[in-house]
Design a protein around this motif. Structure first.
Motif, PDB file in Angstrom:
ATOM      1  N   ARG A 141      35.048  40.902  42.439  1.00  0.00           N
ATOM      2  CA  ARG A 141      35.925  40.556  43.567  1.00  0.00           C
ATOM      3  C   ARG A 141      35.705  39.156  44.107  1.00  0.00           C
ATOM      4  O   ARG A 141      36.669  38.493  44.493  1.00  0.00           O
ATOM      5  N   PRO A 142      34.476  38.674  44.175  1.00  0.00           N
ATOM      6  CA  PRO A 142      34.318  37.323  44.730  1.00  0.00           C
ATOM      7  C   PRO A 142      35.118  36.282  43.964  1.00  0.00           C
ATOM      8  O   PRO A 142      35.391  35.200  44.497  1.00  0.00           O
TER       9      PRO A 142
ATOM     10  N   LYS B   8      33.701  45.448  42.461  1.00  0.00           N
ATOM     11  CA  LYS B   8      33.001  44.720  43.513  1.00  0.00           C
ATOM     12  C   LYS B   8      32.285  43.496  42.931  1.00  0.00           C
ATOM     13  O   LYS B   8      32.155  42.472  43.595  1.00  0.00           O
TER      14      LYS B   8
ATOM     15  N   GLN C  73      38.143  36.444  43.275  1.00  0.00           N
ATOM     16  CA  GLN C  73      39.413  36.320  43.987  1.00  0.00           C
ATOM     17  C   GLN C  73      39.142  35.783  45.386  1.00  0.00           C
ATOM     18  O   GLN C  73      39.191  36.530  46.360  1.00  0.00           O
ATOM     19  N   ASN C  74      38.803  34.518  45.491  1.00  0.00           N
ATOM     20  CA  ASN C  74      38.461  34.022  46.823  1.00  0.00           C
ATOM     21  C   ASN C  74      39.583  33.243  47.469  1.00  0.00           C
ATOM     22  O   ASN C  74      39.428  32.686  48.531  1.00  0.00           O
ATOM     23  N   GLY C  75      40.749  33.189  46.817  1.00  0.00           N
ATOM     24  CA  GLY C  75      41.903  32.570  47.457  1.00  0.00           C
ATOM     25  C   GLY C  75      41.941  31.064  47.348  1.00  0.00           C
ATOM     26  O   GLY C  75      42.882  30.443  47.821  1.00  0.00           O
ATOM     27  N   LEU C  76      40.894  30.461  46.741  1.00  0.00           N
ATOM     28  CA  LEU C  76      40.874  29.005  46.623  1.00  0.00           C
ATOM     29  C   LEU C  76      41.540  28.590  45.319  1.00  0.00           C
ATOM     30  O   LEU C  76      41.110  28.990  44.236  1.00  0.00           O
ATOM     31  N   VAL C  77      42.579  27.774  45.411  1.00  0.00           N
ATOM     32  CA  VAL C  77      43.309  27.352  44.221  1.00  0.00           C
ATOM     33  C   VAL C  77      42.381  26.635  43.253  1.00  0.00           C
ATOM     34  O   VAL C  77      42.426  26.820  42.044  1.00  0.00           O
ATOM     35  N   GLN C  78      41.482  25.843  43.807  1.00  0.00           N
ATOM     36  CA  GLN C  78      40.638  25.013  42.950  1.00  0.00           C
ATOM     37  C   GLN C  78      39.683  25.857  42.130  1.00  0.00           C
ATOM     38  O   GLN C  78      39.369  25.521  40.987  1.00  0.00           O
TER      39      GLN C  78
ATOM     40  N   MET D 280      40.002  25.905  33.455  1.00  0.00           N
ATOM     41  CA  MET D 280      39.451  24.780  32.691  1.00  0.00           C
ATOM     42  C   MET D 280      38.294  25.238  31.835  1.00  0.00           C
ATOM     43  O   MET D 280      38.207  24.893  30.646  1.00  0.00           O
ATOM     44  N   LEU D 281      37.403  26.052  32.410  1.00  0.00           N
ATOM     45  CA  LEU D 281      36.258  26.525  31.633  1.00  0.00           C
ATOM     46  C   LEU D 281      36.740  27.371  30.461  1.00  0.00           C
ATOM     47  O   LEU D 281      36.200  27.280  29.353  1.00  0.00           O
TER      48      LEU D 281
ATOM     49  N   ALA E 292      37.938  25.116  27.791  1.00  0.00           N
ATOM     50  CA  ALA E 292      36.801  24.514  27.088  1.00  0.00           C
ATOM     51  C   ALA E 292      36.188  25.507  26.123  1.00  0.00           C
ATOM     52  O   ALA E 292      35.854  25.163  24.979  1.00  0.00           O
TER      53      ALA E 292
ATOM     54  N   ALA F  91      41.578  27.007  39.228  1.00  0.00           N
ATOM     55  CA  ALA F  91      41.751  25.906  38.274  1.00  0.00           C
ATOM     56  C   ALA F  91      40.482  25.713  37.469  1.00  0.00           C
ATOM     57  O   ALA F  91      40.521  25.493  36.247  1.00  0.00           O
ATOM     58  N   LEU F  92      39.323  25.847  38.137  1.00  0.00           N
ATOM     59  CA  LEU F  92      38.039  25.691  37.455  1.00  0.00           C
ATOM     60  C   LEU F  92      37.905  26.755  36.364  1.00  0.00           C
ATOM     61  O   LEU F  92      37.507  26.453  35.227  1.00  0.00           O
TER      62      LEU F  92
END
Lengths: 696, 165, 261
Positions: A665-666, A662, A668-673, A680-681, A684, A676-677
């Motif tokens: 789980r957040p 739980k 996995q929010n379905g946002l591609v970006q 990227m992190l 880095a 990508a973030l």
């Protein structure tokens, strides 16, 4: 004696069973019985030829022979146990040959009978497949050469019994009865298994050849472990009590009458229930060294005989009367086995054979009546059938006379032998010379054939001092004296309840229940022919093979040395049992030949006793209160514990990953970006790691 | 050849391009612009590869770049096809509408502006499209994203479904 | 030699650039952020100049150096404008400019074939396809969602972290052991005075040298591509075919069915 002939005995029913199972439902259907009949008949022919082969000393000189089919398992010896070598064997000797011949003969007749009786039943192929499977299992049980195989097929016949009791599984009472039979048998089998374990621990083997057929070793082990053999015997006897429906585990057999009548005749009268008797007789060498256990066997047998006979007095269901009669007669057999005399053992085995004939006959007769009455079996609903069903009546009468023990029918010879053996055990000093003569006699006659340890066995047997055997502070002789009178009284009761059933069913005014319809006529010849054959056997078997000729004892002596010893006829017992039988029949005639108020009046005057008998001594109720209810309470508790404890724990454990997830789980929010973030992190971070530790 | 400061310069430019592409990819919401940003990142990487190729005097970097060109072409073909399909379903290129692959109990990420769609879409004068029967008149403005076939189909059924129209 | 160490000052430079980009990103209404745009442009330019001032003075001839700075500046500025513009069409055009300047940079590096290929394939084919799709899907210019960036501050922070890390890494990679990369990894390098033994070894490993000095650039590139990487070429060809088939298949689905599903 070719090996394949012996192999054929179990093989024929097995093949029949497999063929019916595969082909029955689609192909054979109403012709399934042919395979069973053929298989059983072939097995009978083979068994008979084996029997004949055994009588001739030239074909099987040792008097017994073991055919090893294949090695089942072979475990090497470890630090504290011996090697375990178990083979599937066919052990043929006179005792098993007798059993086999009887078994296959009755099974063949019952199969013929059932082909007519079960006609039109939707489960026709299933029935015959089960019967064939049972025949196979029983043959293997009888022929087994080690305790594990015995136990395995002991369970297999139990399974067949379960399947056939619950044959009409749509009927709740039938499936409940099957379950009951299975569960009650488990209690006995528990003891049986422990007995086998004890044998293995102390003898290092469970083959007959290394244990019960090795009297030398038996005597050695008995000397080394005082009380051990008594324990083993009692454990094994627990199995016999379950299988042979002895007190206190007799409750399943009367309920087993829910099965089809041929099953009752074959399994629950003639063969399977006698497996316990057979097993105890097999272990004669063992029991002979355990006088206390023998006394227990006798007491249980006598008690069962009496109780079952008392219950049988008031039952109105014809098949139940016969069922209690079976329980009672099995009690007789154990009574004889427990006397510790070779006379008793021979008598018990002989009673087993004669009983198989007349009890199968009676059951099949009852089935014939049931068939004609359209399924009604309550004796209050019909009567006076002797003119309607003359053949059934005649054969049933012969069977009843045999059961009552009237001279010269078969029951007379076997029952008298048992009673005589009990009296002999009660007065050992009077027979001491006799039995000593017997021992020497047996030694002389069969000295050449006897196994190596034969002499030692006799030495061991005679070395057991029976005079000081006590149970509950009462000397064994006193117990046997009591048991003798109990047995005699039971003989009277047996005659009475048997003829009560005969008179209620076949005498008096003719009454036919409505359910009978157009069925109310003599059964077809496929049913009456087996009756007639069995009736002939029930009538003349005792005369032909009993004490008059000594054939049976002589043959059995090849296995249980000492049976064939000559015993003077005990005229006291003969007279007493004949008087008891005639008195019983006479009393039944007075009370039941014509419908009268006498039975009702007597019942009224002895209401509590009548109630007690009618309700089977409240055994079922007692078991319900003292066994079923506590078990159900335990089950409820277990369920509760499982629900709260185990389930709760498992549920808690299963919720831990969920809780951890739980947190994640957040992501996995379905946002591609967002993904990508993260990438990227991570990149880095990787670079930073490389910068901090350049050596990577 | 082997000029390290020169390599450093090229790599720096490549890194900056890559970073800018990333920022664009993270912040823009238009599917196509996001895709362009991804291509920008590819360009940054290509520049880096060519820089290394020159520095090492090896052809590997250039060969890599050629492959990345081919891959970009393939990627563009498939991705644009997907964008077209997605656009047909929702009539929009907003990436925020495609959050379906999230955990079942997670609420969708809403942007503040979606609560109040302040900016009305710029409405242009609408001409009668070709392929429409002359007597039926022009389509209402909100139909302008439909295909011609759909519009004709709809018009054919309109009198039956909406009698007052 | 890069001077861009991972220090606070370099971080400030990158943060300035990130702030500029943040201010340039579309953040709502058109009118109110004109000032922000101007400030952002200034900040980004300052940052760019500061970064460029760290670049080494390396090119042998001044014309080439000037060309490099020019092309790099055009490329980066176009990229910023590309991610900042509201209208996707404009974005695509800015991207085309990035590509053009990039191909110039390739040319400057001696990668003539790549330079041509980038212009032909990227600018000529891919960008045009993009424009086609944009025109098909969104012919009216900027949509509401184009005017709003998602979490621009967060994105720019992430970008700053990445840029700072990358640039710093470059610095450390180039200055480690104060030796050129080429000399430390001599086996992997074909430049910077390789020892005769290494050359011999390399020739032994590759008996028939693919690269021939008497041939031109495209010739040698072609040799490398089709002699050393021919399997990869085949695989990429197959990939293109699959992509084309896939694209056709995806687009030709019945939209009504998709909506129903």
């Amino acid at each position: 004696m070719p090996e394949f002939l012996v192999t054929l005995i179990p093989l024929c029913p097995l093949l029949a069973c497999l063929a019916i199972t595969v082909l029955g439902p689609k192909l054979l259907k109403e012709n399934s019985h042919w395979l069973t009949i053929l298989g059983n008949a072939a097995a009978f022919v083979c068994a008979l030829s084996a029997l004949i082969a055994l009588t001739s000393t030239s074909m099987i000189p040792q008097g017994h022979r073991t055919f090893e089919l294949y090695k089942w398992m072979s475990l090497p010896a470890s630090a504290n146990t011996g090697a375990l070598d178990i083979a599937i064997t066919l052990h043929l000797d006179s005792m098993s040959a007798i059993m086999l011949t009887m078994l296959t003969f009755v099974a063949t007749l019952v199969a013929i009978y059932a082909s007519s009786y079960m006609h039109g039943d939707p489960g026709y192929p299933r029935f015959f497949a089960c019967v064939s499977l049972f025949t196979f299992s029983m043959i293997m049980l009888v022929l087994s050469g080690n305790f594990l195989q015995l136990f395995m097929f002991w369970e297999a016949v139990g399974l067949c019994s379960y399947l056939l009791i619950g044959f009409w599984y749509e009927k709740p009472s039938a499936s409940a009865a099957g379950m009951k039979a299975f569960l009650v048998n488990r209690v006995g089998d528990f003891g049986f298994a422990i007995g086998i374990f004890l044998i293995w621990i102390h003898f290092g083997s469970i083959n007959y050849a290394d244990t019960i057929f090795n009297p030398e070793l038996l005597a050695k082990v008995a000397a080394a472990n005082p009380g051990l053999l008594e324990t083993i015997c009692l454990c094994l006897f627990a199995g016999a009590v379950g299988k042979s429906a002895q007190f206190p585990l007799h409750v399943w057999l009367p309920d087993a009458m829910e099965g089809p009548t041929p099953v009752s005749a074959l399994i629950h009268a003639a063969t399977m229930v006698t497996a316990g008797v057979y097993m105890v007789a097999r272990c004669t060498n063992l029991y002979m060294l355990a006088p206390h256990a023998q006394l227990v066997v006798s007491i249980i047998g006598g008690l069962t005989a009496l109780i079952a006979a008392l219950i049988g007095l008031t039952q109105t269901d014809l098949k139940r009367v016969l069922a209690y009669s079976t329980v009672s007669q099995l009690g007789y057999m154990f009574l004889g086995l427990g006397t510790g005399t070779f006379l008793g053992i021979g008598g018990a085995m002989f009673h087993l054979i004669t009983h198989a004939f007349f009890k199968a006959l009676l059951f099949l007769g009852a089935g014939s009546v049931m068939h004609a009455m359209g399924g009604v079996i309550d004796m209050r609903h019909f009567g006076g059938l002797r003119k309607l069903m003359p053949k059934t009546y005649a054969t049933f009468l012969i069977g009843s006379l045999a059961l009552a023990g009237l001279f010269p029918l078969s029951g007379f010879w076997s029952k008298d032998t048992i009673l005589a053996s009990v009296r002999m055990a009660a007065h050992p000093e009077a027979h001491a010379a006799d039995s000593h003569a017997a021992a020497t006699d047996g030694h002389d006659a069969h000295g050449k054939q006897a196994a190596v340890g034969h002499d030692d066995a006799h030495a061991a047997v005679s070395s057991v001092d029976r005079t000081n055997v006590k149970l509950f502070g009462i000397r064994a002789t006193v117990w046997y004296e009591i048991l003798f009178w109990v047995g005699s009284f039971t003989a009277f009761l047996t005659a009475f309840y048997t003829f009560r059933a005969v008179f209620m069913t076949f005498h008096g005014e003719e009454r036919i229940p409505e359910e009978a319809g157009h069925h109310a006529h003599e059964s077809p010849s496929a049913m009456t022919t087996p009756l007639i054959i069995l009736a002939i056997g029930a009538a003349f078997l005792g005369l032909a093979l009993g004490h008059m000729t000594g054939i049976f004892d002589g043959f059995l002596d090849k296995t249980v040395h000492g049976v064939a010893a000559h015993h003077a006829a005990d005229w006291f017992v003969i007279g007493l049992s004949t008087v008891a039988a005639i008195a019983g029949i006479g009393l039944a005639w007075v009370m039941y030949a014509e419908r009268s108020g006498v039975p009702a009046a007597i019942a009224q005057s002895m209401m509590p006793l009548y109630r007690l008998s009618l309700n089977k001594f409240y055994f079922d109720e007692l078991y319900y209160i003292f066994l079923v209810v506590p078990v159900m309470c335990l089950a409820q508790f277990s369920r509760f514990f499982d629900w709260i404890g185990v389930d709760g724990l498992v549920g808690f454990v299963s919720r831990v990953p969920g809780a951890v997830a739980k947190l994640a789980r957040p992501i996995q929010n379905g946002l591609v970006q967002f993904y990508a973030l993260s990438m990227m992190l991570a990149t880095a971070m990787l670079l930073w790691a490389l910068l901090v530790r350049p050596g990577w | 050849m082997g000029n390290l400061p020169l390599l450093n310069n090229y790599l720096s430019v490549g890194a900056i391009l890559f970073t800018l592409g990333l920022i664009g990819f993270l912040s823009r919401r238009n599917l196509i612009v996001m895709f362009l940003c991804a291509e920008l990142m590819l360009q940054g990487v290509s520049l880096t590869l060519v820089g290394f190729s020159t520095f090492h005097g090896s052809w590997g970097g250039q060969v890599f770049t050629i492959f990345s060109l081919a891959l970009a072409g393939a990627e563009a073909a498939v991705a644009l096809a997907l964008i077209v399909v997605l656009f047909r379903r929702n009539e929009t290129l907003d990436i925020s509408l495609w959050q379906d692959l999230r955990e079942a109990d997670q609420p969708p990420v809403l942007d503040e502006f979606e609560a109040d769609q302040l900016e009305p879409e710029t409405v242009y004068p609408e001409l009668t499209r070709s392929g429409v029967l002359p007597g039926q008149g022009g389509l209402p403005p909100h139909h302008n994203h439909r295909t011609i076939d759909e519009a004709i189909e709809e018009q054919r059924h309109e009198p039956v479904e909406v009698p007052h129209a | 030699m890069g001077e861009f160490e991972l220090t606070l000052s370099s971080l400030i430079v990158v943060v300035l650039g990130g702030l500029g980009v943040y201010l340039l990103l579309p953040r709502g209404t058109n009118s109110s952020d004109r000032a922000a745009r101007i400030v952002g442009s200034l900040l980004a330019t300052i940052s760019l100049v500061l970064i460029a001032s760290n670049f080494g003075d390396v090119l042998p001839n001044k014309t080439n150096e000037l060309t490099f700075y020019l092309l790099a500046a055009v490329s980066i500025i176009s990229a910023v404008l590309m991610i900042a513009s509201h209208n996707p069409v404009i974005s695509a055009l800015w991207f085309a400019l990035v590509l053009l300047s990039n191909s110039g940079l390739y040319l400057l590096q001696g990668a003539e074939f790549l330079s041509a290929a980038t212009i032909i394939i990227y600018a000529g084919a891919i960008i045009v396809t993009f424009l086609f799709v944009i025109m098909l899907a969104q012919p009216n210019g900027a949509a509401p969602y184009d005017l709003h960036s998602r979490e621009p501050l967060l994105s720019c922070t992430a970008g700053v972290i990445l840029a700072w890390t990358l640039l710093g890494t470059l610095h450390y990679a180039c200055t480690e052991e104060s030796k050129p990369l080429s000399q430390r990894h001599a086996g992997a390098s074909m430049a910077a005075l390789p020892s005769p033994a290494l050359v011999a070894k390399s020739l032994e490993a590759q008996p028939e040298s693919i690269i021939r000095a008497d041939k031109g650039h495209v010739d040698n590139l072609g040799r490398t591509l089709f002699l050393e990487h021919y399997v990869a070429v085949e695989v990429v060809g197959m990939l293109l075919l699959v992509a084309v088939v896939g694209a056709v298949l995806i687009v030709n689905r019945d939209p009504a069915k998709l909506t129903a599903a």
